[in-house]
Design an enzyme around this catalytic site. Structure first.
Site, PDB file in Angstrom:
ATOM      1  N   CYS A 324       0.811  -1.175   0.036  1.00 22.58           N
ATOM      2  CA  CYS A 324       0.199   0.159  -0.030  1.00 22.58           C
ATOM      3  C   CYS A 324       0.917   1.250  -0.067  1.00 22.58           C
ATOM      4  O   CYS A 324       0.903   1.874   0.857  1.00 22.58           O
ATOM      5  CB  CYS A 324      -0.973  -0.034   1.272  1.00 22.58           C
ATOM      6  SG  CYS A 324      -1.832  -1.718   1.328  1.00 22.58           S
ATOM      7  N   ALA A 325       1.552   1.539  -0.989  1.00 22.92           N
ATOM      8  CA  ALA A 325       2.792   2.320  -0.999  1.00 22.92           C
ATOM      9  C   ALA A 325       2.603   3.886  -1.072  1.00 22.92           C
ATOM     10  O   ALA A 325       3.260   4.491  -0.791  1.00 22.92           O
ATOM     11  CB  ALA A 325       3.462   2.140  -2.515  1.00 22.92           C
ATOM     12  N   GLY A 326       1.287   4.433  -1.510  1.00 18.25           N
ATOM     13  CA  GLY A 326       0.871   5.794  -1.659  1.00 18.25           C
ATOM     14  C   GLY A 326       0.982   6.466  -0.352  1.00 18.25           C
ATOM     15  O   GLY A 326       0.658   5.823   0.797  1.00 18.25           O
ATOM     16  N   PRO A 327       1.408   7.713  -0.080  1.00 18.58           N
ATOM     17  CA  PRO A 327       2.005   8.402  -1.082  1.00 18.58           C
ATOM     18  C   PRO A 327       3.206   8.073  -1.370  1.00 18.58           C
ATOM     19  O   PRO A 327       3.988   8.857  -2.536  1.00 18.58           O
ATOM     20  CB  PRO A 327       1.855   9.966  -0.671  1.00 18.58           C
ATOM     21  CG  PRO A 327       1.887   9.745   0.804  1.00 18.58           C
ATOM     22  CD  PRO A 327       1.250   8.394   1.121  1.00 18.58           C
ATOM     23  N   GLY A 328       4.212   7.202  -0.911  1.00 22.54           N
ATOM     24  CA  GLY A 328       5.396   6.994  -1.093  1.00 22.54           C
ATOM     25  C   GLY A 328       6.539   7.025  -0.136  1.00 22.54           C
ATOM     26  O   GLY A 328       7.640   6.771  -0.548  1.00 22.54           O
ATOM     27  N   GLY A 329       6.401   7.700   0.936  1.00 24.68           N
ATOM     28  CA  GLY A 329       7.311   8.020   2.015  1.00 24.68           C
ATOM     29  C   GLY A 329       8.032   6.760   2.182  1.00 24.68           C
ATOM     30  O   GLY A 329       9.293   6.509   2.137  1.00 24.68           O
ATOM     31  N   GLU A 349       0.010   0.332  -5.576  1.00 25.82           N
ATOM     32  CA  GLU A 349      -1.059   1.065  -4.793  1.00 25.82           C
ATOM     33  C   GLU A 349      -2.225   0.875  -5.731  1.00 25.82           C
ATOM     34  O   GLU A 349      -2.297   0.837  -6.837  1.00 25.82           O
ATOM     35  CB  GLU A 349      -0.390   2.448  -5.268  1.00 25.82           C
ATOM     36  CG  GLU A 349      -1.406   3.619  -4.652  1.00 25.82           C
ATOM     37  CD  GLU A 349      -1.871   3.583  -3.269  1.00 25.82           C
ATOM     38  OE1 GLU A 349      -3.159   3.608  -3.247  1.00 25.82           O
ATOM     39  OE2 GLU A 349      -1.258   3.135  -2.445  1.00 25.82           O
ATOM     40  N   ASP A 377      -5.104  -4.007  -6.633  1.00 28.88           N
ATOM     41  CA  ASP A 377      -5.714  -4.064  -5.218  1.00 28.88           C
ATOM     42  C   ASP A 377      -4.773  -5.026  -4.596  1.00 28.88           C
ATOM     43  O   ASP A 377      -4.662  -6.476  -5.131  1.00 28.88           O
ATOM     44  CB  ASP A 377      -6.891  -4.799  -5.539  1.00 28.88           C
ATOM     45  CG  ASP A 377      -7.914  -4.792  -4.245  1.00 28.88           C
ATOM     46  OD1 ASP A 377      -7.362  -4.907  -3.160  1.00 28.88           O
ATOM     47  OD2 ASP A 377      -9.070  -4.488  -4.305  1.00 28.88           O
ATOM     48  N   CYS A 448      -1.195   3.657  11.174  1.00 24.70           N
ATOM     49  CA  CYS A 448      -0.858   4.913  11.675  1.00 24.70           C
ATOM     50  C   CYS A 448      -2.366   5.299  12.618  1.00 24.70           C
ATOM     51  O   CYS A 448      -2.986   6.082  12.650  1.00 24.70           O
ATOM     52  CB  CYS A 448      -0.739   5.903  10.719  1.00 24.70           C
ATOM     53  SG  CYS A 448      -0.169   7.580  11.682  1.00 24.70           S
TER      54      CYS A 448
END
Length: 517
Positions: A324-329, A349, A377, A448
């Protein structure tokens, strides 16, 4: 109540009163506060020759920017951290004026719950019957009166001026009456009225400006993690404190020690060797950030990513997945380490627009480190690529209750019912990751949020669905201590929960799992 914002004492922009009623030439205004007839025509030529920055005081402009940010947050579900910087640039606000606008916007969003209770105690009109733009203006005024040490007359008159310019003269009169009533009330009496008749949970919710369901959830999470539930006050206070800007130096591209030497008054992070805490709020001024060699990333986010990199692995270590890479940090930090270890990262993503953000975040990484950025997905990857990866990060979508200090508007957008919907997605993503990792490989489950339904319950359910005999829970606290040092307080369970009031990070949750069958 003003202690949180003492830094604005003697630093707020010079305040100017706002003329009301008749114009100085005796001409009346219409119901939107505009000059009528000949007076308006006479002034038009003069106004057209004066630059906006000359016509409007910087304090008024700062309030206007804050009001616009609140409207975008309300009308478009925008995030303040995304809409405020361009608004400041458009208004050409810098230094203390930009700081004033920033505190006004963020502070009003954070403390909205308290301010609504204060407003409700000073008007007979139900809040749900007040236009949302009027309510935003009232909240801006209350924040200045209660928390910013702005002189009451300036807070009232300048806010009324913003209301007249944007909403109209009629609503401005209502705003003027309510704010004057609040400004003329003793501060202790203001708070007493706001919480009158409430039970303990709802009193905490109003005083610390969190929805009551969030207060209950956070208190339960503290208890579930073996902490004293009375820490809830410190946790709520930490949620309402503006976080420092934390940079991540991506290994092989940037160096934390060098950044500390280059950025005046910056210091190393407390836990992650890649972290740098910088003064001010303008990371774009740092060359490494502009080029993508470094980025803005909470230290807790860095720490859980480093834990996946350092988790003990059996066998090959060549192919990694950020599910679930977004937004990429986190993907950028993983990619930097993958390059150093001759591994390759797949960044996945589900949302195309977020995949574009991932691509931007990875722009500085060597091409060999990134196998591909894909739009899939994540719940399907386990079936499509079973046993294909050595390390997998599942940074699952969640309520975001762990980042309320960074995204204050999130607390008002989420509902308790969201947890159930998200936990099902979280469990399915974890099952997919356990299918996609090879035997002996490691999965890091991260959220988070400290909500027990999104952390331990989601992990327990995911393992149960996959098969308990096929998963080993690693000693996550031990891995984190190897990175952060023995002084970090992470308990002795098999997972780790970080806390804003304990670790000065977002409330990141981490569980490291190894597939064994």
């Amino acid at each position: 109540m003003a202690d949180r914002n003492d830094r604005f004492q003697d630093r707020a922009p010079r305040e100017h009163g706002h003329h009301q009623g008749r114009h100085q030439d005796g001409q009346r205004r219409d119901d939107r506060g505009r000059e009528r007839g000949a007076a308006r025509m006479r002034q038009a030529g003069h106004r057209s020759q004066v630059a906006p920055s000359q016509r409007r005081s910087r304090s008024t402009t700062a309030r206007q920017v804050a009001f616009e940010v609140l409207r975008q947050v309300a009308d478009s579900d925008a995030y303040a951290n995304l809409v405020l910087p361009p608004a400041l640039r458009r208004a050409r606000l810098e230094g203390r004026d930009a700081g004033f606008a920033t505190e006004l916007a963020y502070g009003t969003l954070r403390m909205r719950g308290l301010y609504d209770a204060i407003i409700a105690a000073h008007t007979t009109r139900p809040l749900e019957d007040i236009d949302s733009a009027v309510l935003d203006c009232l909240r801006l005024g209350v924040h200045q009166i209660v928390s910013m040490r702005v002189p009451a007359h300036a807070a009232v008159s300048e806010t009324v001026g913003v209301a007249r310019d944007n909403i109209g003269a009629g609503p401005a009169q209502f705003i003027n009456a309510v704010l004057r009533s609040i400004s003329e009330t003793d501060s202790d009496e203001i708070m007493a009225k706001a919480v009158e008749g409430l039970d303990e949970t709802h009193t905490l919710a109003v005083r610390h400006s969190h929805p009551a369901w969030v207060v209950r959830a956070l208190r339960d999470a503290l208890g579930a993690q073996g902490r004293d539930r009375s820490e809830i006050v410190a946790l709520l206070d930490a949620d309402n404190a503006a976080p420092a800007v934390t940079l991540v130096a991506r290994p092989g591209l940037s160096d934390a020690d060098e950044l500390v030497g280059l950025i005046e008054d910056s210091v190393p992070g407390q836990w992650a060797p890649t972290a740098v805490i910088m003064p001010g709020t303008d990371p774009a001024s740092v060359d490494d950030v502009r080029t993508g060699r470094a980025g803005v990333q909470d230290e807790g986010s860095q720490l859980v990513t480093l834990a996946l990199v350092d988790a003990p692995l059996e066998g090959r270590d060549e192919r990694w997945l950020d599910m679930c890479a977004g937004p990429g940090g986190k993907a950028a930090l993983l990619g930097a380490f993958a390059d150093l270890r001759q591994a390759r990262l797949v960044a996945n993503e589900v949302q195309p627009h977020r995949a574009e953000l991932v691509e931007k975040s990875l722009r500085a990484l060597p091409q060999d480190a990134i196998e591909r950025i894909q739009v899939w997905d994540g719940r399907e990857i386990g079936v499509l690529e079973p046993g294909a990866y050595d390390r997998i990060l599942v940074d699952a979508p969640c309520t975001g209750l762990g980042a309320l200090r960074r995204r204050p508007e999130s607390r008002w957008r989420r509902q308790a019912r969201d947890v159930g919907e998200l936990s099902q997605i979280q469990e399915d993503l974890l099952v997919s990751a356990l299918q996609a990792v090879r035997v002996g490989g490691v999965v890091a489950y991260v959220t988070c949020s400290p909500h027990i339904g999104e952390t331990r319950v989601a992990v327990d359910q995911g393992i149960k669905k996959f098969g308990p005999d096929n998963v080993e829970r690693l000693d996550t606290p031990s891995v984190v201590r190897q990175i952060a040092g023995d002084s970090i307080d992470v308990g002795d369970s098999t997972d780790v929960q970080l806390w804003p009031h304990v670790h000065q990070t977002d409330a990141m949750y981490l569980a490291l799992l190894r597939r064994i069958g």
